[in-house]
Design an enzyme around this catalytic site. Structure first.
Site, PDB file in Angstrom:
ATOM      1  N   TYR A   1      46.615  42.269  42.276  1.00 55.38           N
ATOM      2  CA  TYR A   1      46.493  41.883  40.819  1.00 55.38           C
ATOM      3  C   TYR A   1      46.482  43.047  39.840  1.00 55.38           C
ATOM      4  O   TYR A   1      47.275  42.719  38.780  1.00 55.38           O
ATOM      5  CB  TYR A   1      44.827  41.184  40.877  1.00 55.38           C
ATOM      6  CG  TYR A   1      44.488  40.755  39.365  1.00 55.38           C
ATOM      7  CD1 TYR A   1      44.687  39.639  38.858  1.00 55.38           C
ATOM      8  CD2 TYR A   1      43.463  41.488  38.728  1.00 55.38           C
ATOM      9  CE1 TYR A   1      44.392  39.105  37.545  1.00 55.38           C
ATOM     10  CE2 TYR A   1      42.801  41.086  37.491  1.00 55.38           C
ATOM     11  CZ  TYR A   1      43.429  39.808  36.871  1.00 55.38           C
ATOM     12  OH  TYR A   1      42.981  39.656  35.711  1.00 55.38           O
TER      13      TYR A   1
ATOM     14  N   ASP B   1      54.156  24.737  34.027  1.00 52.36           N
ATOM     15  CA  ASP B   1      53.626  25.437  35.233  1.00 52.36           C
ATOM     16  C   ASP B   1      54.588  26.863  34.776  1.00 52.36           C
ATOM     17  O   ASP B   1      55.570  26.743  34.467  1.00 52.36           O
ATOM     18  CB  ASP B   1      54.173  25.029  36.403  1.00 52.36           C
ATOM     19  CG  ASP B   1      53.737  26.114  37.559  1.00 52.36           C
ATOM     20  OD1 ASP B   1      53.730  27.227  37.662  1.00 52.36           O
ATOM     21  OD2 ASP B   1      52.873  25.288  38.652  1.00 52.36           O
TER      22      ASP B   1
ATOM     23  N   LYS C   1      49.098  43.413  36.576  1.00 52.50           N
ATOM     24  CA  LYS C   1      48.676  43.360  35.279  1.00 52.50           C
ATOM     25  C   LYS C   1      49.341  44.853  34.664  1.00 52.50           C
ATOM     26  O   LYS C   1      49.803  44.769  33.516  1.00 52.50           O
ATOM     27  CB  LYS C   1      47.203  43.656  35.182  1.00 52.50           C
ATOM     28  CG  LYS C   1      46.558  42.294  35.318  1.00 52.50           C
ATOM     29  CD  LYS C   1      46.990  41.010  34.424  1.00 52.50           C
ATOM     30  CE  LYS C   1      46.333  39.849  34.573  1.00 52.50           C
ATOM     31  NZ  LYS C   1      46.664  38.826  33.481  1.00 52.50           N
TER      32      LYS C   1
ATOM     33  N   VAL D   1      34.574  38.693  31.703  1.00 52.50           N
ATOM     34  CA  VAL D   1      34.302  37.591  31.335  1.00 52.50           C
ATOM     35  C   VAL D   1      33.869  36.704  32.254  1.00 52.50           C
ATOM     36  O   VAL D   1      34.426  36.594  33.152  1.00 52.50           O
ATOM     37  CB  VAL D   1      35.489  37.055  30.542  1.00 52.50           C
ATOM     38  CG1 VAL D   1      35.108  35.969  29.506  1.00 52.50           C
ATOM     39  CG2 VAL D   1      36.066  38.063  29.558  1.00 52.50           C
TER      40      VAL D   1
ATOM     41  N   THR E   1      33.986  33.522  33.552  1.00 50.25           N
ATOM     42  CA  THR E   1      34.807  32.228  33.362  1.00 50.25           C
ATOM     43  C   THR E   1      34.495  31.363  34.660  1.00 50.25           C
ATOM     44  O   THR E   1      35.499  30.471  35.119  1.00 50.25           O
ATOM     45  CB  THR E   1      36.212  32.574  33.409  1.00 50.25           C
ATOM     46  OG1 THR E   1      36.663  33.342  34.249  1.00 50.25           O
ATOM     47  CG2 THR E   1      36.433  33.098  31.997  1.00 50.25           C
TER      48      THR E   1
ATOM     49  N   ASN F   1      48.373  33.418  28.463  1.00 49.98           N
ATOM     50  CA  ASN F   1      46.978  33.756  29.050  1.00 49.98           C
ATOM     51  C   ASN F   1      46.746  33.473  30.736  1.00 49.98           C
ATOM     52  O   ASN F   1      46.120  33.923  31.316  1.00 49.98           O
ATOM     53  CB  ASN F   1      45.633  32.980  28.238  1.00 49.98           C
ATOM     54  CG  ASN F   1      44.517  32.734  28.963  1.00 49.98           C
ATOM     55  OD1 ASN F   1      43.867  33.549  28.874  1.00 49.98           O
ATOM     56  ND2 ASN F   1      44.256  31.565  29.659  1.00 49.98           N
TER      57      ASN F   1
HETATM   58  N1  LIG Z   1      37.762  36.775  33.456  1.00 54.05           N
HETATM   59  C1  LIG Z   1      37.760  37.925  33.367  1.00 54.05           C
HETATM   60  O1  LIG Z   1      36.788  38.839  33.316  1.00 54.05           O
HETATM   61  C2  LIG Z   1      39.132  38.800  33.095  1.00 54.05           C
HETATM   62  C3  LIG Z   1      39.266  40.018  33.005  1.00 54.05           C
HETATM   63  C4  LIG Z   1      40.438  40.538  32.697  1.00 54.05           C
HETATM   64  C5  LIG Z   1      41.598  39.986  32.370  1.00 54.05           C
HETATM   65  N2  LIG Z   1      41.610  38.410  32.601  1.00 54.05           N
HETATM   66  C6  LIG Z   1      42.613  37.771  32.219  1.00 54.05           C
HETATM   67  O2  LIG Z   1      42.447  36.904  31.151  1.00 54.05           O
HETATM   68  C7  LIG Z   1      43.188  35.456  31.591  1.00 54.05           C
HETATM   69  C8  LIG Z   1      42.363  34.431  31.625  1.00 54.05           C
HETATM   70  O3  LIG Z   1      41.449  34.534  32.781  1.00 54.05           O
HETATM   71  P1  LIG Z   1      40.106  33.567  33.259  1.00 54.05           P
HETATM   72  O4  LIG Z   1      39.130  34.251  33.700  1.00 54.05           O
HETATM   73  O5  LIG Z   1      39.959  32.599  32.093  1.00 54.05           O
HETATM   74  O6  LIG Z   1      41.038  32.820  34.653  1.00 54.05           O
HETATM   75  P2  LIG Z   1      40.901  31.379  35.133  1.00 54.05           P
HETATM   76  O7  LIG Z   1      39.228  30.904  34.683  1.00 54.05           O
HETATM   77  O8  LIG Z   1      41.085  31.740  36.511  1.00 54.05           O
HETATM   78  O9  LIG Z   1      41.911  30.555  34.515  1.00 54.05           O
HETATM   79  C9  LIG Z   1      43.263  30.886  34.836  1.00 54.05           C
HETATM   80  C10 LIG Z   1      43.993  29.679  34.121  1.00 54.05           C
HETATM   81  O10 LIG Z   1      45.409  30.081  34.439  1.00 54.05           O
HETATM   82  C11 LIG Z   1      46.132  28.699  34.910  1.00 54.05           C
HETATM   83  N3  LIG Z   1      47.308  29.096  35.747  1.00 54.05           N
HETATM   84  C12 LIG Z   1      47.024  29.700  36.987  1.00 54.05           C
HETATM   85  N4  LIG Z   1      48.373  29.867  37.650  1.00 54.05           N
HETATM   86  C13 LIG Z   1      49.105  28.811  36.699  1.00 54.05           C
HETATM   87  C14 LIG Z   1      50.454  28.654  36.735  1.00 54.05           C
HETATM   88  N5  LIG Z   1      51.339  28.839  37.466  1.00 54.05           N
HETATM   89  N6  LIG Z   1      50.934  27.967  35.716  1.00 54.05           N
HETATM   90  C15 LIG Z   1      50.261  27.754  34.584  1.00 54.05           C
HETATM   91  N7  LIG Z   1      48.879  27.973  34.497  1.00 54.05           N
HETATM   92  C16 LIG Z   1      48.243  28.495  35.568  1.00 54.05           C
HETATM   93  C17 LIG Z   1      44.865  27.921  35.323  1.00 54.05           C
HETATM   94  O11 LIG Z   1      45.269  26.650  35.473  1.00 54.05           O
HETATM   95  P3  LIG Z   1      44.750  25.566  36.625  1.00 54.05           P
HETATM   96  O12 LIG Z   1      43.372  25.146  35.923  1.00 54.05           O
HETATM   97  O13 LIG Z   1      45.899  24.647  36.714  1.00 54.05           O
HETATM   98  O14 LIG Z   1      44.533  26.359  37.840  1.00 54.05           O
HETATM   99  C18 LIG Z   1      43.866  28.593  34.481  1.00 54.05           C
HETATM  100  O15 LIG Z   1      44.117  27.596  33.263  1.00 54.05           O
HETATM  101  C19 LIG Z   1      44.204  35.903  32.646  1.00 54.05           C
HETATM  102  O16 LIG Z   1      45.373  36.512  32.210  1.00 54.05           O
HETATM  103  C20 LIG Z   1      43.176  37.245  33.566  1.00 54.05           C
HETATM  104  O17 LIG Z   1      44.087  37.933  34.571  1.00 54.05           O
HETATM  105  C21 LIG Z   1      40.284  38.070  32.892  1.00 54.05           C
END
Ligand SMILES: NC(=O)c1ccc[n+]([C@@H]2O[C@H](COP(=O)([O-])OP(=O)(O)OC[C@H]3O[C@@H](n4cnc5c(N)ncnc54)[C@H](OP(=O)(O)O)[C@@H]3O)[C@@H](O)[C@H]2O)c1
Length: 273
Positions: free
Chosen positions: A172, A58, A176, A205, A207, A86
């Site tokens: 949030y 974590d 960042k 993205v 997700t 990430n």
């Molecule tokens: N999706 C977008 O449009 C977007 C846009 C801009 C930036 N981002 C950035 O891209 C990255 C990935 O985004 P995503 O959309 O793939 O996010 P996501 O689907 O919400 O996944 C978040 C990931 O972070 C893990 N996580 C959360 N808290 C944690 C902790 N305390 N310790 C370890 N792992 C933890 C989660 O694990 P669990 O499965 O255990 O919850 C999951 O694997 C993030 O940094 C996000 O801010 C995303």
């Protein structure tokens, strides 16, 4: 035989990093997850590819990160070439709140809670992770250029915030913006070393693990509407994790010592969408 550590590898963009990086058998890829039991797709991938390893940690727990780093060291002989920070807390509740709304709704306690949670994971968590792996990164820097990537977001850019009049998603966005400064601080500290630090936004993205509720959809549409005037050529659609990670890996590959400390988009510039 470069090795990679990817945090937040259970799903979304993190899982896709592991998938694309492990497609090359010369890479060893460590996916860090909070709970292996909840990372079914990653477990499946590690069953198919011997160069994928899963470790539990974590990012808010330095002890679990140090234990993960010790496991990585056992496999790599004490080195690590790439760390991809990430994992993040991607806050959905109160996403539409601006700074004044917290007061209007008499939810000042939630303002504090939201800031604490976002900063704990997205800022301090990145520092804990980077520090836990620093001995391995430093050991690798003796032989090749080492890269530490933090996945940030365009909403952490003050220029975009002002241009789009985007006043929502405050804790949030602030987390960042703060982590971009952390990346610059590491870059400043290690400017003479063979380790570079970069913040990279992945674009918008898709997700999602389920279809959005009508309320969530409303917030996403509001975000897209705010961004459209800034990017008139953008189709307003999120890209897939596969598309995003392909772009980001291209930026990582091209990044050199002159780029250390930068905050870049998935296009390698300041075009966030
Ligand atoms: N999706 C977008 O449009 C977007 C846009 C801009 C930036 N981002 C950035 O891209 C990255 C990935 O985004 P995503 O959309 O793939 O996010 P996501 O689907 O919400 O996944 C978040 C990931 O972070 C893990 N996580 C959360 N808290 C944690 C902790 N305390 N310790 C370890 N792992 C933890 C989660 O694990 P669990 O499965 O255990 O919850 C999951 O694997 C993030 O940094 C996000 O801010 C995303």
């Amino acid at each position: 035989m470069p090795s990679y550590v990817v945090t937040g590898a259970s799903r979304g963009i993190g899982l896709e990093f592991v998938r694309q990086l492990s497609a090359s058998s010369s890479n060893t890829v460590f996916g860090l997850v909070r709970n292996k039991g909840g990372a079914r797709e990653l477990v499946g991938l590690s069953g198919e590819r011997t160069n994928v390893r899963i470790l539990e940690a974590d990012v808010t727990s330095p002890a679990s990160l140090k234990a993960a780093a010790a496991e990585v060291a056992k496999v790599t002989g004490g080195t690590l070439e790439y760390l991809i920070n990430n994992a993040a807390y991607v806050q959905m509740e109160r996403r539409e709140y601006d700074l004044v709304k917290y007061a209007e709704e008499s939810e000042e306690d939630l303002l504090e809670k939201d800031f604490n949670e976002n900063f704990k994971v997205n800022v301090v968590g990145v520092i804990h992770t980077t520090n836990a792996f620093l001995p391995l990164l430093k050991a690798a820097a003796g032989k090749s250029l080492v890269k530490v990537i933090t996945v940030s977001s365009g909403v952490g850019d003050t220029g975009l915030t002002l241009a789009a009049h985007y006043s929502a998603h405050v804790p949030y966005s602030a987390s960042k913006a703060a982590v971009n400064m952390i990346v610059a601080k590491y870059a400043a500290q290690f400017a003479q070393d063979n380790i570079i630090f970069l913040a990279i936004s992945p674009g918008l993205v898709d997700t999602a693990t389920r279809p959005p509720t009508p309320e969530e959809l409303e917030k996403i549409v509001a975000f897209i509407e705010a961004m459209k005037p800034i990017y008139p050529d953008w189709d307003g659609k999120p890209i897939t994790p596969e598309q995003s990670v392909k772009h980001v890996l291209n930026v990582i590959e091209k990044a050199d010592r002159k780029d250390t400390g930068a905050f870049l988009s998935h296009f390698g510039n300041k075009k966030w969408l």
